[in-house]
Design a protein around this motif. Structure first.
Motif, PDB file in Angstrom:
ATOM      1  N   ALA A 134       0.837  -1.202   0.000  1.00 15.86           N
ATOM      2  CA  ALA A 134       0.000   0.000   0.000  1.00 15.86           C
ATOM      3  C   ALA A 134       0.875   1.257   0.000  1.00 15.86           C
ATOM      4  O   ALA A 134       1.862   1.338   0.730  1.00 15.86           O
ATOM      5  CB  ALA A 134      -0.909  -0.003   1.232  1.00 15.86           C
ATOM      6  N   TYR A 135       0.521   2.201  -0.864  1.00 12.97           N
ATOM      7  CA  TYR A 135       1.197   3.502  -0.970  1.00 12.97           C
ATOM      8  C   TYR A 135       2.656   3.394  -1.420  1.00 12.97           C
ATOM      9  O   TYR A 135       3.454   4.307  -1.201  1.00 12.97           O
ATOM     10  CB  TYR A 135       1.130   4.263   0.356  1.00 12.97           C
ATOM     11  N   TYR A 136       3.023   2.291  -2.081  1.00 11.08           N
ATOM     12  CA  TYR A 136       4.434   2.126  -2.465  1.00 11.08           C
ATOM     13  C   TYR A 136       4.898   3.225  -3.419  1.00 11.08           C
ATOM     14  O   TYR A 136       6.048   3.672  -3.362  1.00 11.08           O
ATOM     15  CB  TYR A 136       4.671   0.747  -3.081  1.00 11.08           C
ATOM     16  N   GLN A 137       4.004   3.682  -4.298  1.00  5.95           N
ATOM     17  CA  GLN A 137       4.391   4.739  -5.231  1.00  5.95           C
ATOM     18  C   GLN A 137       4.709   6.043  -4.492  1.00  5.95           C
ATOM     19  O   GLN A 137       5.678   6.726  -4.806  1.00  5.95           O
ATOM     20  CB  GLN A 137       3.282   4.967  -6.258  1.00  5.95           C
ATOM     21  N   ASP A 138       3.900   6.363  -3.505  1.00  9.48           N
ATOM     22  CA  ASP A 138       4.127   7.582  -2.719  1.00  9.48           C
ATOM     23  C   ASP A 138       5.413   7.474  -1.907  1.00  9.48           C
ATOM     24  O   ASP A 138       6.148   8.457  -1.747  1.00  9.48           O
ATOM     25  CB  ASP A 138       2.936   7.830  -1.785  1.00  9.48           C
TER      26      ASP A 138
END
Length: 303
Positions: A134-138
């Motif tokens: 979860a939220y790896y791109q951010d």
């Protein structure tokens, strides 16, 4: 074909890429992304736009968006660690920085505190892109921004506004010229024609071209043509004579001679050893067997 304007194959929607290579060099090329090149072992001769230098173990080379760069150090023992990422991950309105010098020495990197942060960033990129939690791109974007802005604190900037504008204009003209050469490689492109596109005299153009690319105009053009020919040899049933003419060669004898000079083998030998995937002679040279190395190299996808 876009062999010199590099197009990267990303494994996720996030335009970030990390990989290490041993004993390679690459011909002059450019891309929209930012490239961080860390010298893990050995040293390399390199040029970024008009800056020629030797980068040694522990140094960090910074190639800003659009900068033409190359290395001719395939004969040296080295391990190079690349991080390449889209400028949009830094800012939606990214601007070219025009650094006074495109690298930090090992001592400067250590003094700035970035030496410890670099392997942490590499681990973050590898882990997050692999696991995709979860939220790896951010998380990856935040890591890149943190490192990049700390890097800008210590990267010397060229303060000359006029020189910066001239450098940007020259880069754009040169990028357009390389794109033209790729798209019209089969045509009769002369040094005089190319010089006119850059608004240079032929003698000055020849000097500037070699300075920016590390090779002569004819050699560069022939490398594009041989890469195009290698694709036709593998992916089509076109007769050899027709391939030679369609790639800008006047006769098969000259085609065979230039092919062997660039590829290290004749077209017939190449068809036997290249397998199902043509190699990109324009991108890099390796100290090891070049065909074997190319088969395991997903570094560049060319159109």
């Amino acid at each position: 074909m876009k062999a010199f304007h590099e197009v990267r194959n990303y494994t996720t929607d996030l335009m970030v890429w990390h990989r290490a290579y041993e004993n390679i060099s690459f011909v002059a090329h450019w891309h929209r992304e930012i490239e961080l090149l860390y010298i893990k072992r050995g040293s390399i001769r390199m040029q970024v736009t008009n800056h020629a230098f030797t980068a040694r173990e522990g140094d960090l080379v910074v190639c800003d968006s659009g900068e033409i760069h190359y290395s001719d150090s395939y004969s040296k023992d080295s391990i190079l660690d690349f991080i390449i990422f889209d400028t949009g991950l830094i800012s939606s309105h990214y601007t070219y920085h025009c650094f006074a010098k495109p690298f930090l020495t090992a001592e400067e990197l250590k003094k700035s505190g970035l030496k410890e942060r670099l392997p942490a960033l590499e681990k973050l990129i590898d882990t997050e892109l692999s696991e995709r939690g979860a939220y790896y791109q951010d998380i990856v974007r935040a890591g890149l921004q943190d490192f990049w802005f700390r890097l800008l604190r210590v990267m010397p900037a060229d303060q000359g506004g006029v020189m910066k504008n001239r450098r940007i204009a020259m880069l754009e003209d040169f990028q357009n010229l390389l794109s033209y050469m790729e798209e019209h490689a089969a045509e009769n492109i002369t040094l005089e024609m190319a010089a006119e596109k850059m608004h240079f005299s032929p003698s000055h153009f020849s000097k500037v071209f070699k300075q920016l690319t590390g090779t002569g105009f004819i050699r560069y053009l022939n490398t594009i043509r041989i890469t195009l020919a290698s694709e036709l040899l593998i992916r089509s049933d076109t007769p050899m004579t027709q391939i030679a003419f369609s790639c800008g060669f006047q006769n098969v004898r000259n085609f065979n001679r230039v092919f062997k000079e660039i590829a290290g083998c004749t077209p017939s030998e190449y068809m036997q050893i290249a397998g199902s995937e043509p190699m990109n002679f324009t991108y890099y040279k390796s100290k090891t067997n070049i065909l074997a190395e190319a088969e395991k190299d997903p570094m560049t996808i060319v159109k």
